[in-house]
Motif scaffolding. Structure first.
Motif, PDB file in Angstrom:
ATOM      1  N   TYR A  91       2.639   1.304  34.899  1.00 57.40           N
ATOM      2  CA  TYR A  91       3.751   1.798  34.091  1.00 57.40           C
ATOM      3  C   TYR A  91       3.240   2.587  32.886  1.00 57.40           C
ATOM      4  CZ  TYR A  91       7.994   1.946  31.319  1.00 57.40           C
ATOM      5  OH  TYR A  91       9.065   2.381  30.575  1.00 57.40           O
ATOM      6  N   ASN A  92       2.278   2.012  32.182  1.00 59.46           N
ATOM      7  CA  ASN A  92       1.740   2.666  30.989  1.00 59.46           C
ATOM      8  C   ASN A  92       1.072   3.996  31.309  1.00 59.46           C
ATOM      9  OD1 ASN A  92       2.634   0.559  29.396  1.00 59.46           O
ATOM     10  ND2 ASN A  92       0.652  -0.456  29.304  1.00 59.46           N
ATOM     11  N   GLU A  93       0.340   4.047  32.415  1.00 58.91           N
ATOM     12  CA  GLU A  93      -0.326   5.294  32.791  1.00 58.91           C
ATOM     13  C   GLU A  93       0.694   6.393  33.110  1.00 58.91           C
ATOM     14  OE1 GLU A  93      -3.233   4.749  35.851  1.00 58.91           O
ATOM     15  OE2 GLU A  93      -4.443   3.413  34.611  1.00 58.91           O
ATOM     16  N   LEU A  94       1.731   6.042  33.856  1.00 54.88           N
ATOM     17  CA  LEU A  94       2.758   7.040  34.171  1.00 54.88           C
ATOM     18  C   LEU A  94       3.550   7.424  32.927  1.00 54.88           C
ATOM     19  CD1 LEU A  94       4.059   5.679  37.590  1.00 54.88           C
ATOM     20  CD2 LEU A  94       2.781   7.801  37.210  1.00 54.88           C
ATOM     21  N   ASP A  95       3.847   6.455  32.092  1.00 55.10           N
ATOM     22  CA  ASP A  95       4.623   6.720  30.885  1.00 55.10           C
ATOM     23  C   ASP A  95       3.858   7.601  29.899  1.00 55.10           C
ATOM     24  OD1 ASP A  95       7.067   6.251  29.398  1.00 55.10           O
ATOM     25  OD2 ASP A  95       5.862   5.016  28.044  1.00 55.10           O
ATOM     26  N   ALA A  96       2.543   7.562  29.957  1.00 56.84           N
ATOM     27  CA  ALA A  96       1.725   8.370  29.055  1.00 56.84           C
ATOM     28  C   ALA A  96       1.711   9.850  29.448  1.00 56.84           C
ATOM     29  CB  ALA A  96       0.300   7.838  29.013  1.00 56.84           C
ATOM     30  N   LEU A  97       2.128  10.148  30.669  1.00 57.35           N
ATOM     31  CA  LEU A  97       2.155  11.539  31.107  1.00 57.35           C
ATOM     32  C   LEU A  97       3.305  12.282  30.439  1.00 57.35           C
ATOM     33  CD1 LEU A  97       1.571  11.078  34.952  1.00 57.35           C
ATOM     34  CD2 LEU A  97      -0.125  11.736  33.223  1.00 57.35           C
ATOM     35  N   SER A  98       3.104  13.566  30.237  1.00 55.25           N
ATOM     36  CA  SER A  98       4.171  14.388  29.665  1.00 55.25           C
ATOM     37  C   SER A  98       5.247  14.623  30.729  1.00 55.25           C
ATOM     38  CB  SER A  98       3.612  15.734  29.198  1.00 55.25           C
ATOM     39  OG  SER A  98       3.224  16.520  30.306  1.00 55.25           O
ATOM     40  N   ASP A  99       6.415  15.080  30.303  1.00 58.55           N
ATOM     41  CA  ASP A  99       7.483  15.393  31.250  1.00 58.55           C
ATOM     42  C   ASP A  99       7.035  16.487  32.220  1.00 58.55           C
ATOM     43  OD1 ASP A  99       9.172  13.510  30.160  1.00 58.55           O
ATOM     44  OD2 ASP A  99      10.186  14.946  28.839  1.00 58.55           O
ATOM     45  N   HIS A 100       6.247  17.423  31.732  1.00 61.51           N
ATOM     46  CA  HIS A 100       5.748  18.502  32.590  1.00 61.51           C
ATOM     47  C   HIS A 100       4.796  17.946  33.663  1.00 61.51           C
ATOM     48  CE1 HIS A 100       4.563  22.530  33.774  1.00 61.51           C
ATOM     49  NE2 HIS A 100       3.285  22.145  33.679  1.00 61.51           N
ATOM     50  N   GLU A 101       3.902  17.047  33.257  1.00 64.17           N
ATOM     51  CA  GLU A 101       2.973  16.436  34.216  1.00 64.17           C
ATOM     52  C   GLU A 101       3.728  15.596  35.243  1.00 64.17           C
ATOM     53  OE1 GLU A 101      -1.077  15.856  31.601  1.00 64.17           O
ATOM     54  OE2 GLU A 101       0.651  14.552  31.146  1.00 64.17           O
ATOM     55  N   ASP A 136       5.278  17.856  37.718  1.00 67.10           N
ATOM     56  CA  ASP A 136       4.284  18.386  38.660  1.00 67.10           C
ATOM     57  C   ASP A 136       4.038  17.452  39.835  1.00 67.10           C
ATOM     58  OD1 ASP A 136       3.932  20.705  37.227  1.00 67.10           O
ATOM     59  OD2 ASP A 136       2.020  20.093  36.307  1.00 67.10           O
ATOM     60  N   ILE A 137       4.144  16.161  39.603  1.00 70.39           N
ATOM     61  CA  ILE A 137       3.922  15.210  40.696  1.00 70.39           C
ATOM     62  C   ILE A 137       5.235  14.704  41.300  1.00 70.39           C
ATOM     63  CG2 ILE A 137       1.646  14.506  39.877  1.00 70.39           C
ATOM     64  CD1 ILE A 137       2.920  11.951  38.753  1.00 70.39           C
ATOM     65  N   GLY A 138       6.339  15.294  40.874  1.00 72.85           N
ATOM     66  CA  GLY A 138       7.635  14.963  41.466  1.00 72.85           C
ATOM     67  C   GLY A 138       8.219  13.640  41.027  1.00 72.85           C
ATOM     68  N   VAL A 139       7.959  13.262  39.783  1.00 72.60           N
ATOM     69  CA  VAL A 139       8.451  11.977  39.266  1.00 72.60           C
ATOM     70  C   VAL A 139       9.321  12.233  38.048  1.00 72.60           C
ATOM     71  CG1 VAL A 139       7.744   9.791  38.199  1.00 72.60           C
ATOM     72  CG2 VAL A 139       6.433  10.734  40.108  1.00 72.60           C
ATOM     73  N   ARG A 140      10.480  11.577  38.025  1.00 69.24           N
ATOM     74  CA  ARG A 140      11.320  11.617  36.831  1.00 69.24           C
ATOM     75  C   ARG A 140      10.958  10.441  35.948  1.00 69.24           C
ATOM     76  NH1 ARG A 140      17.226  11.167  38.252  1.00 69.24           N
ATOM     77  NH2 ARG A 140      16.353   9.367  39.276  1.00 69.24           N
ATOM     78  N   ARG A 141      11.066  10.618  34.654  1.00 67.03           N
ATOM     79  CA  ARG A 141      10.717   9.542  33.714  1.00 67.03           C
ATOM     80  C   ARG A 141      11.538   8.277  34.008  1.00 67.03           C
ATOM     81  NH1 ARG A 141       7.312   9.341  29.940  1.00 67.03           N
ATOM     82  NH2 ARG A 141       6.986  11.579  29.928  1.00 67.03           N
ATOM     83  N   ASP A 142      12.775   8.437  34.445  1.00 67.39           N
ATOM     84  CA  ASP A 142      13.630   7.285  34.754  1.00 67.39           C
ATOM     85  C   ASP A 142      13.118   6.475  35.947  1.00 67.39           C
ATOM     86  OD1 ASP A 142      15.296   8.089  32.726  1.00 67.39           O
ATOM     87  OD2 ASP A 142      16.783   9.000  34.048  1.00 67.39           O
ATOM     88  N   ASP A 143      12.261   7.079  36.765  1.00 68.20           N
ATOM     89  CA  ASP A 143      11.775   6.406  37.970  1.00 68.20           C
ATOM     90  C   ASP A 143      10.467   5.650  37.768  1.00 68.20           C
ATOM     91  OD1 ASP A 143      13.940   7.423  39.400  1.00 68.20           O
ATOM     92  OD2 ASP A 143      12.837   9.219  40.017  1.00 68.20           O
ATOM     93  N   ILE A 144       9.891   5.715  36.579  1.00 61.21           N
ATOM     94  CA  ILE A 144       8.565   5.129  36.351  1.00 61.21           C
ATOM     95  C   ILE A 144       8.546   3.634  36.653  1.00 61.21           C
ATOM     96  CG2 ILE A 144       6.852   4.579  34.579  1.00 61.21           C
ATOM     97  CD1 ILE A 144       7.386   7.343  33.372  1.00 61.21           C
TER      98      ILE A 144
END
Length: 70
Positions: A39-49, A52-60
């Motif tokens: 969770y922390n690793e994905l949450d640390a990514l920017s919205d742009h990043e 790029d990998i096809g993930v919405r912040r709400d889906d983390i």
């Protein structure tokens, strides 16, 4: 005599149950740590990043949960 045999057998079962419980708790702790790390690793990514990998912040949280618990 039968009571002593029954008690000895019950003690073995109790020991096995305690070991099983401790193992279950340890497994749960490891999974919870892995969930939090993911969770922390994905949450640390920017919205742009994330985009790029096809993930919405709400889906983390769902992705981290799926990764750990299947």
């Amino acid at each position: 005599m039968a009571h002593v045999i029954s008690t000895a057998h019950g003690t073995h079962s109790l020991t096995a149950r305690i070991r099983s419980t401790v193992k279950g708790l340890a497994d749960s702790w490891v999974k919870a740590r892995e969930f939090q790390r993911t969770y922390n690793e994905l949450d640390a990514l920017s919205d742009h990043e994330l985009s790029d990998i096809g993930v919405r912040r709400d889906d983390i949280a769902d992705l981290a949960r799926q990764h750990v618990y299947g």
